[in-house]
Design a protein around this motif. Structure first.
Motif, mmCIF file in Angstrom:
data_model
loop_
_atom_site.group_PDB
_atom_site.id
_atom_site.type_symbol
_atom_site.label_atom_id
_atom_site.label_comp_id
_atom_site.label_asym_id
_atom_site.label_seq_id
_atom_site.Cartn_x
_atom_site.Cartn_y
_atom_site.Cartn_z
ATOM 1 N N ASN A 53 0.736 -1.274 -0.040
ATOM 2 C CA ASN A 53 -0.060 0.000 0.037
ATOM 3 C C ASN A 53 0.825 1.123 0.115
ATOM 4 O O ASN A 53 0.254 2.393 0.155
ATOM 5 N N GLN A 68 -0.388 3.916 -2.491
ATOM 6 C CA GLN A 68 -1.700 4.525 -2.088
ATOM 7 C C GLN A 68 -1.235 5.299 -1.002
ATOM 8 O O GLN A 68 -2.155 6.456 -0.903
ATOM 9 N N ILE A 123 -9.617 2.510 -1.077
ATOM 10 C CA ILE A 123 -8.297 2.849 -1.295
ATOM 11 C C ILE A 123 -7.328 1.757 -0.920
ATOM 12 O O ILE A 123 -6.307 1.329 -1.554
#
Ligand SMILES: [Zn+2]
Ligand SMILES: [Zn+2]
Length: 109
Positions: A42, A45, A103
């Motif tokens: 992640n 992101q 997300i």
């Protein structure tokens, strides 16, 4: 060229997120490092949506021998998860759980 996102979590100049909360070390530092709150897969992101927090080197790096206080320490500690849960709770003050999960694909709360 990709523009680097600013953190969505305001911090005072020179403030380490963990020092300020733990009240165990000097709160203010000349040198701070940007930590991606949801790292690993992640990472991008976190970058894109501004899930970044400033940490002092002591609380950020896990490459110093015996430094168990670092978020990236190989020794198990709860600081990384603590920051993840805190950031999600902050985000959900103005967004829904669904928006968060869109997300990052999961919830830490
Ligand atoms: Zn610190
Ligand atoms: Zn980091």
């Amino acid at each position: 060229m990709k523009k680097r996102a600013r953190s969505i979590f305001p911090q005072a100049d020179g403030e380490c997120f963990l020092c300020a909360r733990l009240e165990r070390y000097p709160r203010y530092h000349k040198h701070l490092e940007a930590h991606h709150i949801y790292y690993g897969c992640n990472h991008s992101q976190s970058d894109r949506y501004g899930f970044l927090i400033n940490l002092c080197a002591h609380h950020h790096r896990g490459d110093q021998m015996g430094n168990k206080d670092a978020v990236h320490s190989e020794d198990k500690n709860d600081y990384g998860d603590y920051i993840k849960r805190w950031a999600q709770a902050e985000y959900e003050k103005t967004h829904t759980r669904e928006e968060f999960m869109e997300i990052f694909g999961r919830s830490w709360l």
